[in-house]
Design a protein around this motif. Sequence first.
Motif, short mmCIF file in Angstrom:
data_model
loop_
_atom_site.label_atom_id
_atom_site.label_comp_id
_atom_site.label_asym_id
_atom_site.label_seq_id
_atom_site.Cartn_x
_atom_site.Cartn_y
_atom_site.Cartn_z
N ARG A 141 12.80 1.98 -0.35
CA ARG A 141 13.37 1.48 0.95
C ARG A 141 12.32 1.69 2.21
NH1 ARG A 141 18.71 4.90 0.17
NH2 ARG A 141 17.10 6.22 -0.08
N VAL A 142 11.59 0.89 2.49
CA VAL A 142 10.47 0.99 3.47
C VAL A 142 10.67 0.05 4.90
CG1 VAL A 142 7.76 0.91 4.11
CG2 VAL A 142 8.96 1.26 1.76
N ILE A 143 10.51 0.76 5.80
CA ILE A 143 10.31 0.00 7.27
C ILE A 143 8.94 0.10 7.50
CG2 ILE A 143 11.13 -0.09 9.66
CD1 ILE A 143 13.81 1.00 8.77
N VAL A 144 8.49 -1.17 7.84
CA VAL A 144 7.19 -1.12 8.45
C VAL A 144 7.06 -1.63 9.90
CG1 VAL A 144 4.94 -2.38 8.38
CG2 VAL A 144 6.16 -1.95 6.19
N CYS A 145 6.34 -0.81 10.69
CA CYS A 145 6.27 -1.21 12.11
C CYS A 145 5.00 -1.54 12.57
CB CYS A 145 6.77 0.29 13.14
SG CYS A 145 8.46 0.83 12.58
N LEU A 180 8.86 5.28 6.45
CA LEU A 180 8.65 4.65 7.54
C LEU A 180 7.40 4.32 7.97
CD1 LEU A 180 9.77 3.33 10.37
CD2 LEU A 180 9.59 5.72 11.31
N VAL A 181 6.75 3.32 8.04
CA VAL A 181 5.01 3.20 8.26
C VAL A 181 4.88 2.52 9.69
CG1 VAL A 181 3.13 2.32 7.07
CG2 VAL A 181 5.29 2.74 5.94
N PHE A 182 4.06 3.05 10.20
CA PHE A 182 2.99 2.69 11.72
C PHE A 182 1.85 1.98 11.12
CE2 PHE A 182 6.33 5.68 13.20
CZ PHE A 182 6.81 5.36 14.21
N ARG A 221 0.77 -1.21 0.06
CA ARG A 221 -0.14 0.17 -0.07
C ARG A 221 0.97 1.33 -0.03
NH1 ARG A 221 -3.96 2.59 -2.04
NH2 ARG A 221 -4.96 4.28 -0.79
N CYS A 222 2.03 1.32 0.64
CA CYS A 222 2.76 2.28 0.82
C CYS A 222 3.44 2.71 -0.67
CB CYS A 222 4.21 2.16 1.71
SG CYS A 222 5.12 3.47 1.83
N ILE A 223 3.93 1.64 -1.39
CA ILE A 223 4.44 1.70 -2.69
C ILE A 223 3.20 2.40 -3.71
CG2 ILE A 223 5.19 0.54 -4.68
CD1 ILE A 223 6.55 -1.29 -2.67
N GLU A 224 1.91 1.88 -3.52
CA GLU A 224 0.89 2.39 -4.27
C GLU A 224 0.74 3.84 -3.84
OE1 GLU A 224 -2.00 -1.80 -4.19
OE2 GLU A 224 -2.53 0.06 -2.94
N LEU A 225 0.78 4.31 -2.74
CA LEU A 225 0.58 5.71 -2.32
C LEU A 225 1.77 6.53 -2.88
CD1 LEU A 225 -0.91 5.04 1.14
CD2 LEU A 225 -2.11 6.04 -0.71
N TRP A 250 4.36 7.65 7.51
CA TRP A 250 2.89 7.12 7.68
C TRP A 250 2.12 6.29 8.48
CZ3 TRP A 250 -0.39 7.98 3.31
CH2 TRP A 250 0.31 8.43 2.11
N VAL A 251 1.18 6.58 8.79
CA VAL A 251 0.11 5.73 9.25
C VAL A 251 -0.61 5.07 8.32
CG1 VAL A 251 -1.84 5.63 10.97
CG2 VAL A 251 0.08 7.07 11.46
N ILE A 252 -0.75 3.66 8.37
CA ILE A 252 -1.53 2.98 7.24
C ILE A 252 -1.94 1.80 7.93
CG2 ILE A 252 -1.51 1.71 5.09
CD1 ILE A 252 0.90 3.22 4.01
#
Length: 219
Positions: free
Chosen positions: A25-29, A148-150, A13-17, A200-202
């Motif tokens: 380069r994404v870190i998902v928390c 960085l995604v929460f 979803r982050c890549i789509e947005l 982000w918050v996703i």
Amino acid sequence: GFHGTSHRFVSKRCIELMGAEKASRVIVCHLGNGSSLSAVKDGKCQDTSMGLSPLAGVPMGTRAGDIDTCVAQYMMNHDNLTADECLNILNKKSGVLALSGVSSDFRDIETAANEGNEDCRLALDKFAYEVKKYIGSYTTVLGGLDCLVFTAGVGENSATMRASICEGLEYLGIKIDPEKNKTRGEEAIISTPDSKVTVWVIPTNEELMIAQDTAALCK
């Protein structure tokens, strides 16, 4: 990792947005009663904080997270425990429950901390500290950080925890907007316009991810 479906949905979803180039380069928390982090590069997971079992990684509601493996031997010898009894303690009676002495629910712990309970404050600080360490190490693994995604219960809803985790990460180019960070359970960018890392918050949607994967397999 045991939150693999969630990490897959959120990173996708982050890549789509953002677009592939801006979310290379994404870190998902994934932070909640169970917590895990993942390092994702070009849509592919490079590392995750959980291991053979969900016990590995950051401290969670009742799980200890990463510990020296000799702790288990010490517990078994000191308290005359079987391996199963020891693992039951590490899985179901540890983490922020043990640190706070109050609850495994972060909402209860946060309320008690705000009322002056120092053990609860320690539990929250310890959790944020361990998440922060993983963000630092995963940024190194990825060779930098774009997003960085929460997500999940704590990640989606606790502005104070998100702020605590991001505090001190300015050297990575992370800047949080206090007003934007007040969001709860909605897709939102919570970083400032000049933040080098988009934060982000996703909200996660594991059911949708399972349905999409199932549909793809049935074609």
